[in-house]
Design a protein around this motif. Structure first.
Motif, PDB file in Angstrom:
ATOM      1  N   GLU A  29      14.497 -32.525  12.565  1.00 42.68           N
ATOM      2  CA  GLU A  29      13.451 -33.557  12.529  1.00 42.68           C
ATOM      3  C   GLU A  29      13.989 -34.857  11.931  1.00 42.68           C
ATOM      4  O   GLU A  29      13.680 -35.943  12.426  1.00 42.68           O
ATOM      5  CB  GLU A  29      12.238 -33.057  11.741  1.00 42.68           C
ATOM      6  CG  GLU A  29      11.055 -33.985  11.774  1.00 42.68           C
ATOM      7  CD  GLU A  29      10.534 -34.255  13.182  1.00 42.68           C
ATOM      8  OE1 GLU A  29      10.067 -35.391  13.426  1.00 42.68           O
ATOM      9  OE2 GLU A  29      10.597 -33.362  14.050  1.00 42.68           O
ATOM     10  N   LEU A  30      14.781 -34.761  10.869  1.00 41.24           N
ATOM     11  CA  LEU A  30      15.403 -35.965  10.297  1.00 41.24           C
ATOM     12  C   LEU A  30      16.260 -36.677  11.344  1.00 41.24           C
ATOM     13  O   LEU A  30      16.237 -37.901  11.451  1.00 41.24           O
ATOM     14  CB  LEU A  30      16.283 -35.600   9.093  1.00 41.24           C
ATOM     15  CG  LEU A  30      15.593 -35.248   7.789  1.00 41.24           C
ATOM     16  CD1 LEU A  30      16.623 -34.840   6.743  1.00 41.24           C
ATOM     17  CD2 LEU A  30      14.756 -36.404   7.285  1.00 41.24           C
ATOM     18  N   GLY A  31      17.006 -35.898  12.113  1.00 40.22           N
ATOM     19  CA  GLY A  31      17.840 -36.473  13.159  1.00 40.22           C
ATOM     20  C   GLY A  31      17.031 -37.174  14.224  1.00 40.22           C
ATOM     21  O   GLY A  31      17.428 -38.228  14.733  1.00 40.22           O
ATOM     22  N   ARG A  32      15.888 -36.624  14.564  1.00 38.41           N
ATOM     23  CA  ARG A  32      15.017 -37.248  15.575  1.00 38.41           C
ATOM     24  C   ARG A  32      14.467 -38.580  15.089  1.00 38.41           C
ATOM     25  O   ARG A  32      14.128 -39.438  15.894  1.00 38.41           O
ATOM     26  CB  ARG A  32      13.866 -36.317  15.933  1.00 38.41           C
ATOM     27  CG  ARG A  32      14.283 -35.161  16.782  1.00 38.41           C
ATOM     28  CD  ARG A  32      13.079 -34.347  17.231  1.00 38.41           C
ATOM     29  NE  ARG A  32      13.539 -33.247  18.045  1.00 38.41           N
ATOM     30  CZ  ARG A  32      13.145 -31.997  17.917  1.00 38.41           C
ATOM     31  NH1 ARG A  32      12.239 -31.678  17.006  1.00 38.41           N
ATOM     32  NH2 ARG A  32      13.617 -31.058  18.696  1.00 38.41           N
ATOM     33  N   LYS A  33      14.341 -38.730  13.771  1.00 41.77           N
ATOM     34  CA  LYS A  33      13.777 -39.956  13.198  1.00 41.77           C
ATOM     35  C   LYS A  33      14.817 -41.061  12.998  1.00 41.77           C
ATOM     36  O   LYS A  33      14.466 -42.170  12.599  1.00 41.77           O
ATOM     37  CB  LYS A  33      13.103 -39.647  11.869  1.00 41.77           C
ATOM     38  CG  LYS A  33      11.853 -38.809  12.018  1.00 41.77           C
ATOM     39  CD  LYS A  33      11.248 -38.502  10.675  1.00 41.77           C
ATOM     40  CE  LYS A  33      10.008 -37.644  10.818  1.00 41.77           C
ATOM     41  NZ  LYS A  33       9.430 -37.272   9.515  1.00 41.77           N
ATOM     42  N   LEU A  34      16.091 -40.752  13.242  1.00 44.06           N
ATOM     43  CA  LEU A  34      17.122 -41.784  13.092  1.00 44.06           C
ATOM     44  C   LEU A  34      16.838 -42.937  14.042  1.00 44.06           C
ATOM     45  O   LEU A  34      16.516 -42.708  15.210  1.00 44.06           O
ATOM     46  CB  LEU A  34      18.497 -41.222  13.460  1.00 44.06           C
ATOM     47  CG  LEU A  34      19.354 -40.606  12.392  1.00 44.06           C
ATOM     48  CD1 LEU A  34      20.653 -40.089  13.007  1.00 44.06           C
ATOM     49  CD2 LEU A  34      19.646 -41.546  11.261  1.00 44.06           C
ATOM     50  N   HIS A  78      21.813 -31.726  17.826  1.00 50.01           N
ATOM     51  CA  HIS A  78      20.628 -31.948  17.002  1.00 50.01           C
ATOM     52  C   HIS A  78      20.876 -31.758  15.506  1.00 50.01           C
ATOM     53  O   HIS A  78      20.453 -32.589  14.705  1.00 50.01           O
ATOM     54  CB  HIS A  78      19.488 -31.026  17.446  1.00 50.01           C
ATOM     55  CG  HIS A  78      18.999 -31.307  18.817  1.00 50.01           C
ATOM     56  ND1 HIS A  78      18.419 -32.501  19.179  1.00 50.01           N
ATOM     57  CD2 HIS A  78      19.015 -30.550  19.945  1.00 50.01           C
ATOM     58  CE1 HIS A  78      18.090 -32.478  20.446  1.00 50.01           C
ATOM     59  NE2 HIS A  78      18.449 -31.302  20.947  1.00 50.01           N
ATOM     60  N   ILE A  79      21.519 -30.677  15.120  1.00 47.31           N
ATOM     61  CA  ILE A  79      21.749 -30.442  13.690  1.00 47.31           C
ATOM     62  C   ILE A  79      22.710 -31.475  13.126  1.00 47.31           C
ATOM     63  O   ILE A  79      22.525 -31.976  12.012  1.00 47.31           O
ATOM     64  CB  ILE A  79      22.222 -28.997  13.415  1.00 47.31           C
ATOM     65  CG1 ILE A  79      21.047 -28.035  13.645  1.00 47.31           C
ATOM     66  CG2 ILE A  79      22.763 -28.848  11.999  1.00 47.31           C
ATOM     67  CD1 ILE A  79      21.337 -26.579  13.437  1.00 47.31           C
ATOM     68  N   ILE A  84      23.747 -36.431   9.895  1.00 48.78           N
ATOM     69  CA  ILE A  84      23.957 -37.882   9.845  1.00 48.78           C
ATOM     70  C   ILE A  84      22.809 -38.526   9.069  1.00 48.78           C
ATOM     71  O   ILE A  84      23.034 -39.368   8.192  1.00 48.78           O
ATOM     72  CB  ILE A  84      24.058 -38.478  11.266  1.00 48.78           C
ATOM     73  CG1 ILE A  84      25.333 -38.014  11.964  1.00 48.78           C
ATOM     74  CG2 ILE A  84      24.004 -40.011  11.218  1.00 48.78           C
ATOM     75  CD1 ILE A  84      25.379 -38.346  13.461  1.00 48.78           C
ATOM     76  N   ALA A  85      21.584 -38.129   9.378  1.00 53.15           N
ATOM     77  CA  ALA A  85      20.419 -38.696   8.688  1.00 53.15           C
ATOM     78  C   ALA A  85      20.478 -38.420   7.186  1.00 53.15           C
ATOM     79  O   ALA A  85      20.170 -39.303   6.379  1.00 53.15           O
ATOM     80  CB  ALA A  85      19.136 -38.138   9.299  1.00 53.15           C
ATOM     81  N   LEU A  86      20.876 -37.203   6.802  1.00 49.97           N
ATOM     82  CA  LEU A  86      21.027 -36.876   5.375  1.00 49.97           C
ATOM     83  C   LEU A  86      22.067 -37.771   4.719  1.00 49.97           C
ATOM     84  O   LEU A  86      21.849 -38.312   3.635  1.00 49.97           O
ATOM     85  CB  LEU A  86      21.463 -35.424   5.205  1.00 49.97           C
ATOM     86  CG  LEU A  86      20.416 -34.344   5.176  1.00 49.97           C
ATOM     87  CD1 LEU A  86      21.081 -32.985   5.013  1.00 49.97           C
ATOM     88  CD2 LEU A  86      19.419 -34.565   4.066  1.00 49.97           C
ATOM     89  N   LEU A  87      23.188 -37.905   5.385  1.00 46.46           N
ATOM     90  CA  LEU A  87      24.260 -38.734   4.863  1.00 46.46           C
ATOM     91  C   LEU A  87      23.811 -40.181   4.691  1.00 46.46           C
ATOM     92  O   LEU A  87      24.043 -40.803   3.660  1.00 46.46           O
ATOM     93  CB  LEU A  87      25.479 -38.641   5.789  1.00 46.46           C
ATOM     94  CG  LEU A  87      26.732 -39.373   5.389  1.00 46.46           C
ATOM     95  CD1 LEU A  87      27.210 -38.955   4.007  1.00 46.46           C
ATOM     96  CD2 LEU A  87      27.822 -39.128   6.423  1.00 46.46           C
ATOM     97  N   PHE A  88      23.121 -40.706   5.697  1.00 44.45           N
ATOM     98  CA  PHE A  88      22.634 -42.081   5.621  1.00 44.45           C
ATOM     99  C   PHE A  88      21.618 -42.259   4.497  1.00 44.45           C
ATOM    100  O   PHE A  88      21.563 -43.317   3.882  1.00 44.45           O
ATOM    101  CB  PHE A  88      22.022 -42.518   6.948  1.00 44.45           C
ATOM    102  CG  PHE A  88      23.027 -42.734   8.054  1.00 44.45           C
ATOM    103  CD1 PHE A  88      24.386 -42.582   7.862  1.00 44.45           C
ATOM    104  CD2 PHE A  88      22.586 -43.092   9.313  1.00 44.45           C
ATOM    105  CE1 PHE A  88      25.292 -42.779   8.888  1.00 44.45           C
ATOM    106  CE2 PHE A  88      23.481 -43.304  10.353  1.00 44.45           C
ATOM    107  CZ  PHE A  88      24.836 -43.150  10.143  1.00 44.45           C
ATOM    108  N   ALA A  89      20.820 -41.233   4.217  1.00 45.64           N
ATOM    109  CA  ALA A  89      19.854 -41.323   3.122  1.00 45.64           C
ATOM    110  C   ALA A  89      20.557 -41.549   1.791  1.00 45.64           C
ATOM    111  O   ALA A  89      20.016 -42.184   0.888  1.00 45.64           O
ATOM    112  CB  ALA A  89      18.998 -40.059   3.066  1.00 45.64           C
ATOM    113  N   VAL A  90      21.778 -41.069   1.690  1.00 42.30           N
ATOM    114  CA  VAL A  90      22.534 -41.179   0.448  1.00 42.30           C
ATOM    115  C   VAL A  90      23.346 -42.481   0.374  1.00 42.30           C
ATOM    116  O   VAL A  90      23.457 -43.076  -0.687  1.00 42.30           O
ATOM    117  CB  VAL A  90      23.462 -39.952   0.281  1.00 42.30           C
ATOM    118  CG1 VAL A  90      24.359 -40.090  -0.930  1.00 42.30           C
ATOM    119  CG2 VAL A  90      22.632 -38.679   0.193  1.00 42.30           C
ATOM    120  N   VAL A  91      23.890 -42.954   1.502  1.00 40.38           N
ATOM    121  CA  VAL A  91      24.827 -44.077   1.440  1.00 40.38           C
ATOM    122  C   VAL A  91      24.322 -45.380   2.042  1.00 40.38           C
ATOM    123  O   VAL A  91      24.860 -46.444   1.720  1.00 40.38           O
ATOM    124  CB  VAL A  91      26.190 -43.724   2.102  1.00 40.38           C
ATOM    125  CG1 VAL A  91      26.846 -42.556   1.396  1.00 40.38           C
ATOM    126  CG2 VAL A  91      26.046 -43.472   3.585  1.00 40.38           C
TER     127      VAL A  91
END
Length: 144
Positions: A29-34, A78-79, A84-91
């Motif tokens: 779901e995080l990936g879909r929201k990128l 997808h995963i 990628i979305a998790l990583l972007f949330a951090v950096v």
């Protein structure tokens, strides 16, 4: 929001979800929201080497001072897109030096991902981290 706050928010969400089946769905779901990566950025220079999936990362400089970097990315998996979305949330939207100083491996471990994704995805994740660190180092060298 500081990196520690972002990580704690993600960790709390992961803990609330419970089992890894739910956490994988959350990642997807995080990936879909990128935000979409523009087609003209799906180029070889933005491609991340070392990933089994196709992954593209692009950085944009946000006007400062101080200069901050925003990242855009895409993947055909997808995963991986969720990672990628998790990583972007951090950096993302951090200064280049803050990005270089961030221990993404510790974040990865804090979220419990180290033991729950395949070796290939883990290697790909660290290839993405290396690419982001290279982009941040280049921004520092430019003196921007």
């Amino acid at each position: 929001m500081q990196v520690d706050e972002r990580v704690e928010e993600l960790a709390e969400t992961f803990e609330m979800l419970g089992d890894w089946e739910e956490r994988y769905r959350y990642l997807i779901e995080l990936g879909r929201k990128l935000p979409p990566l523009p087609e003209d950025q799906h180029v070889d220079t933005n491609k991340v080497r070392g990933c089994m999936s196709q992954v593209w990362l692009h950085s944009e400089r946000l006007a400062g001072p101080p200069l901050k970097l925003r990242f855009l990315g895409d993947s055909d998996a997808h995963i991986v897109k969720g990672l990628i979305a998790l990583l972007f949330a951090v950096v993302s939207e951090r200064t280049p030096q803050q990005i270089l100083d961030t221990d993404v491996g510790a974040v990865f471990a804090r979220l419990g991902l180290e033991n729950h994704i395949t070796m290939n995805r883990r290697n790909g994740f660290y290839s993405m981290v290396e690419r982001i660190k290279q982009l941040a180092a280049a921004a520092v060298q430019d003196g921007s």
